[in-house]
Design a protein around this motif. Structure first.
Motif, short mmCIF file in Angstrom:
data_model
loop_
_atom_site.label_atom_id
_atom_site.label_comp_id
_atom_site.label_asym_id
_atom_site.label_seq_id
_atom_site.Cartn_x
_atom_site.Cartn_y
_atom_site.Cartn_z
N TRP A 92 27.65 50.43 61.65
CA TRP A 92 27.20 51.78 61.38
C TRP A 92 25.67 51.82 61.45
N ARG A 93 25.14 52.96 61.89
CA ARG A 93 23.71 53.14 61.80
C ARG A 93 23.35 53.45 60.35
N ALA A 94 22.42 52.67 59.82
CA ALA A 94 21.94 52.93 58.46
C ALA A 94 21.21 54.27 58.43
N GLN A 95 21.02 54.80 57.25
CA GLN A 95 20.24 56.04 57.13
C GLN A 95 18.83 55.80 57.68
N HIS A 96 18.37 56.67 58.56
CA HIS A 96 17.08 56.43 59.19
C HIS A 96 16.47 57.72 59.72
N LEU A 97 15.17 57.67 59.94
CA LEU A 97 14.43 58.74 60.59
C LEU A 97 13.82 58.18 61.87
N HIS A 98 13.79 58.97 62.92
CA HIS A 98 13.09 58.61 64.14
C HIS A 98 11.68 59.20 64.10
N LEU A 99 10.70 58.40 64.45
CA LEU A 99 9.31 58.86 64.45
C LEU A 99 8.66 58.50 65.78
N SER A 100 8.13 59.51 66.45
CA SER A 100 7.39 59.31 67.69
C SER A 100 5.92 59.56 67.42
N GLY B 45 10.79 67.98 63.27
CA GLY B 45 9.52 68.42 62.71
C GLY B 45 8.37 67.67 63.35
N ARG B 46 7.16 68.11 63.10
CA ARG B 46 6.00 67.44 63.67
C ARG B 46 4.77 67.70 62.81
N THR B 47 3.79 66.83 62.95
CA THR B 47 2.54 66.98 62.21
C THR B 47 1.47 66.14 62.89
N LEU B 48 0.22 66.33 62.48
CA LEU B 48 -0.91 65.53 62.95
C LEU B 48 -1.43 64.68 61.80
N THR B 49 -1.80 63.45 62.10
CA THR B 49 -2.38 62.61 61.05
C THR B 49 -3.77 63.13 60.69
N GLY B 50 -4.12 63.00 59.40
CA GLY B 50 -5.41 63.48 58.93
C GLY B 50 -6.53 62.48 59.18
N ALA B 51 -7.66 62.74 58.57
CA ALA B 51 -8.85 61.90 58.78
C ALA B 51 -8.62 60.46 58.34
N ASP B 52 -7.78 60.26 57.31
CA ASP B 52 -7.48 58.91 56.83
C ASP B 52 -6.20 58.35 57.44
N GLY B 53 -5.69 59.01 58.47
CA GLY B 53 -4.47 58.56 59.10
C GLY B 53 -3.21 58.94 58.36
N GLU B 54 -3.33 59.80 57.34
CA GLU B 54 -2.17 60.13 56.52
C GLU B 54 -1.30 61.21 57.16
N TYR B 55 -0.03 61.23 56.79
CA TYR B 55 0.92 62.25 57.27
C TYR B 55 1.94 62.52 56.17
N THR B 56 2.60 63.67 56.24
CA THR B 56 3.62 64.03 55.25
C THR B 56 4.69 64.88 55.91
N PHE B 57 5.94 64.65 55.52
CA PHE B 57 7.06 65.49 55.90
C PHE B 57 7.88 65.83 54.66
N ARG B 58 8.44 67.04 54.64
CA ARG B 58 9.46 67.41 53.67
C ARG B 58 10.77 67.56 54.43
N MET C 259 -3.35 61.83 65.41
CA MET C 259 -2.16 61.45 66.18
C MET C 259 -1.03 62.44 65.91
N LEU C 260 -0.30 62.77 66.95
CA LEU C 260 0.87 63.63 66.82
C LEU C 260 2.07 62.79 66.42
N ILE C 261 2.69 63.14 65.29
CA ILE C 261 3.92 62.48 64.85
C ILE C 261 5.06 63.48 64.94
#
Length: 231
Positions: free
Chosen positions: A150-158, A121-134, A89-91
């Motif tokens: 206020w908007r709390a600290q957050h990340l958007h993920l598609s 940033g973007r990445t693809l999930t691995g065979a176990d569905g895992e993903y990582t961002f720095r 999956m593309l994240i």
């Protein structure tokens, strides 16, 4: 086994007088109008159509400088409602910088832009569905419709699957943030348990000693324990 009867049924429907009449009414009478791309406002980052490259998930790696802010690792697994990994999956990630400022023309808040941070940033999930961002921990920012919101600290993920229709967008929050209870987006989710599923958790095993704290955010696609998504 059920394909042929279904197709025959649909074909019969298409030959009815009512359908032929509707087709005559709704068929366009004029040529299509091509809308210039400048008139289309993209609400999310545009990454292009190239393949995901090594390092696309590292928002800290720039040859000209280091972004300001607290460096963090964000990782987790994407699974379906049965716990099976969703691989390939593309994240896509986008976020504000450490001061709570987006690299976007619509962000007119009087906060500084970090020249070394794009927030995407973007990445693809691995065979176990895992993903990582720095990346860096984003700052909070005011919700202009209400002085105490206020908007709390957050990340958007598609997350995108193998087809254009297989896409969902969610957000990741940070544990212990006092603004979560006042966040105008989070508070629209009526189920308290569902809101809690948007909050990541500290993961010291994945942290980089003396450099970056790690947060784990697992995403569940569908089912009773699904991660809330934006509609």
């Amino acid at each position: 086994m059920y394909t042929e009867p279904w197709n025959i049924h649909i074909a019969d429907e298409f030959t009815t007088p009512a359908f032929r009449h509707a087709a005559k009414v709704w068929v366009p009478k004029k040529p299509l109008v091509i809308v210039p791309s400048r008139m289309i406002d993209a609400s999310a980052p545009v990454y292009g159509y190239g393949e995901v490259q090594e390092g696309d998930n590292d928002l800290l790696s720039r040859p000209d400088g280091v972004p300001m802010g607290e460096q963090i690792i964000v990782h987790g697994r994407v699974t379906d409602s049965w716990g099976r990994p969703a691989s390939g999956m593309l994240i896509e990630l986008w976020q504000a910088n450490a001061a709570g400022k987006y690299v976007h023309a619509h962000d007119r808040t009087p906060k500084p832009i970090d020249p070394y941070f794009t927030g995407t940033g973007r990445t693809l999930t691995g065979a176990d569905g895992e993903y990582t961002f720095r990346t860096i921990k984003p700052g909070a920012y005011p919700w202009t419709q209400h002085r105490e919101a206020w908007r709390a600290q957050h990340l958007h993920l598609s997350l995108s699957g193998r087809g254009l229709s297989e896409r969902l967008v969610t957000q990741m929050l940070f544990p212990g943030d006092p603004l979560i209870d006042r966040d105008p987006i989070v508070t629209t989710i009526p189920d308290e348990k569902a809101r809690e599923r948007l909050i990541s958790r500290l993961d010291w095993e994945a942290a980089i000693d003396q450099i970056a704290i790690a947060y784990r955010f697992d995403i569940v696609l569908g089912g009773m324990n699904a991660t809330p998504v934006e509609h």
